[in-house]
Design an enzyme around this catalytic site. Structure first.
Site, mmCIF file in Angstrom:
data_model
loop_
_atom_site.group_PDB
_atom_site.id
_atom_site.type_symbol
_atom_site.label_atom_id
_atom_site.label_comp_id
_atom_site.label_asym_id
_atom_site.label_seq_id
_atom_site.Cartn_x
_atom_site.Cartn_y
_atom_site.Cartn_z
ATOM 1 N N LYS A 76 0.839 -1.202 0.000
ATOM 2 C CA LYS A 76 0.000 0.000 0.000
ATOM 3 C C LYS A 76 0.876 1.255 0.000
ATOM 4 O O LYS A 76 1.836 1.352 0.767
ATOM 5 C CB LYS A 76 -0.925 -0.015 1.227
ATOM 6 C CG LYS A 76 -1.935 1.131 1.257
ATOM 7 C CD LYS A 76 -2.902 0.961 2.414
ATOM 8 C CE LYS A 76 -3.886 2.127 2.478
ATOM 9 N NZ LYS A 76 -4.869 1.975 3.569
ATOM 10 N N SER A 152 -9.168 3.406 2.200
ATOM 11 C CA SER A 152 -8.019 3.830 1.430
ATOM 12 C C SER A 152 -7.222 2.666 0.828
ATOM 13 O O SER A 152 -6.327 2.880 0.000
ATOM 14 C CB SER A 152 -7.093 4.680 2.302
ATOM 15 O OG SER A 152 -6.618 3.950 3.415
ATOM 16 N N SER A 176 -10.659 1.405 6.351
ATOM 17 C CA SER A 176 -9.907 1.300 5.099
ATOM 18 C C SER A 176 -9.530 -0.116 4.694
ATOM 19 O O SER A 176 -9.111 -0.335 3.559
ATOM 20 C CB SER A 176 -8.635 2.152 5.187
ATOM 21 O OG SER A 176 -8.964 3.517 5.219
#
Length: 465
Positions: A76, A152, A176
């Site tokens: 990520k 996210s 997220s």
């Protein structure tokens, strides 16, 4: 031809037994990425194919070093991975050089043998559950490219749903790991806070809301990655060890919180879809009971927004000192920064008192139930061009994250929360169900969810790409 949806558990076993070479897996991975990533935009900052194949061939020449040996992974783009830029989706850091060191979680995945090939896309600074930024653009939902993939960890979820990765890491501040999992028909797991250690920089005591965790296409695969990510680090004061499960839970009492007694507006079909998923759990021998939370959603929201703004402003403060940086922040980031800077110590104390009161009530609920259940979002995936839903069920959303209130109860207390695929709505879009357990019951949740995965007819539905 290799199946792009092979499980990570199967792939790692075949790699360890030399029935599959890392080079062949890497070649198949890049074939899939080249075929589908241009339309999804989940993976960014990718290694060139020849460099990735060279790393895979080197792995084939080694004895397996860990449970992920030879498995391609992308990290990520909020975390540092040595050799890759960390843009955080911000124009402030676009064009920055590669990181020189791995964050703890990334170092653990590499030590387990994973081959890092790139990054997964994020919203700017991870703010907002919609993966779009001015550096790489939007990540699109593989089930409908006109729709959001959430965030996210939206790049991670979309990469899993599109068969580009078998495992992915993520992080969860306000849902997220859960919202994008639900919107991409995969699994996301927010572990007990402290189980996966954050970086030993900045504050290690006050900010206990965000955590790293795994994403995958099955609970079994989540457990594979969680065992790599989890465990104390001597540089962090609050580390937890992973508690193993003796046997899979056979009868769990599940409290269905629904829309929090009407406090959370939800789009048509969201609750009904989740209730169909709960019927699968009932069919497996678990007991589902609708229940009232016994706690004010407004009080929880006020406390959450204060604590979140306070923590977000602290994390953005160094960036805000860069000349011209504040003007480059997206409006949501500036709003959090300004709001967080204005919060007083007494405001933080009052929010923490509310948090403590909610903890006390949650303990009462866990006396009656082993697991609490909520949707992963209050609406279906919205158009990718939108910033966020401005209205749900006739109620105006007064902030960029109000439509995600449903994820706050677990985040406030650092509870383990598993997002499982709940099915598809009338428009063919996915929704997820949160299963929330008491702290440190992480592997119990995953063990409970594996039979669900095998029984739910929609759990292995794939997008048409």
């Amino acid at each position: 031809m290799m199946d792009p949806y092979d499980s990570a558990t199967r792939l790692t076993a075949e790699l360890a037994e030399r029935r599959l070479s890392a080079a062949d897996l890497m070649a198949a991975t890049y074939d899939r990425i080249e075929a589908v990533n241009p339309g999804v935009n989940a993976l960014v900052s990718l290694l060139p194919r020849d460099e990735a194949l060279a790393l895979a061939r080197a792995a084939d020449c080694q004895a397996p070093v860990g449970p992920l040996h030879g498995l391609p992974l992308a990290v990520k783009d909020l975390a540092n991975a040595a050799g890759f830029p960390t843009s955080q989706g911000s124009p402030i850091f676009a064009g920055a050089g590669p990181a020189t060191r791995d964050d703890i979680m990334v170092a653990r995945m590499r030590a387990a043998g994973a081959i890092v090939i790139g990054k997964t896309n994020v919203p700017e600074f991870g703010l907002g559950s919609h993966t779009i930024n001015p550096v790489f653009g939007p990540t699109r939902n593989p089930f409908d490219p006109s729709r959001s993939a959430g965030g996210s960890s939206g790049g991670a979820a979309a990469a899993l749903a599109a068969g580009m990765l078998a495992l992915a890491d993520g992080s969860d501040f306000m849902g997220s790991l859960r919202n994008p999992a639900g919107w991409n028909n995969v699994y996301g797991f927010r572990p007990s806070w402290g189980l996966v250690p954050p970086e030993p920089r900045g504050d290690s005591f006050l900010h206990q809301l965000s955590t790293h965790g795994p994403m995958a296409r099955s609970p079994e695969d989540l457990a594979l990655l969680l065992r790599v990510q989890a465990g104390p680090d001597p540089r962090q004061p609050h580390g937890l060890a992973l508690e193993e499960v003796q046997e899979a839970p056979r009868h769990m009492r599940i409290g269905w919180l629904g829309d929090w007694g009407g406090a959370f507006p939800t789009e048509d079909g969201v609750l009904k879809t989740c209730e169909r998923a709960l019927l699968v759990l009932e069919g497996l021998g678990h007991e589902v009971t609708p229940c009232e939370p016994g706690f004010s959603a407004d009080a929880l929201w006020r406390a959450w927004t204060d604590l979140r703004s306070w923590q977000t402003a602290a994390s953005l403060d160094a960036t805000a000192q860069i000349p011209g940086a504040v003007e480059q922040l997206k409006p949501e980031a500036r709003w959090e920064l300004e709001r967080g800077r204005a919060i007083s110590g007494l405001d933080v104390h009052r929010a923490s008192v509310t948090r403590t009161e909610w903890y006390t009530q949650a303990l009462r609920l866990f006396e009656r139930f082993d697991v609490l259940a909520l949707p992963t979002a209050q609406c279906w995936p919205f158009p990718v061009e939108a910033h966020w839903p401005k209205e749900i069920a006739g109620r105006v959303m007064d902030t960029y994250h109000r439509w995600m209130e449903v994820v706050i109860p677990a985040s406030m207390l650092g509870l383990p929360a598993l997002a499982v695929p709940a099915g598809f709505g009338a428009a063919g879009l996915p929704m997820g169900l949160q299963l929330i357990g008491p702290k440190r019951r992480d592997l119990d949740l995953l063990a409970m969810a594996q039979p669900y995965h095998e029984a739910a007819p929609w759990a292995e539905r794939r997008p048409e790409l």
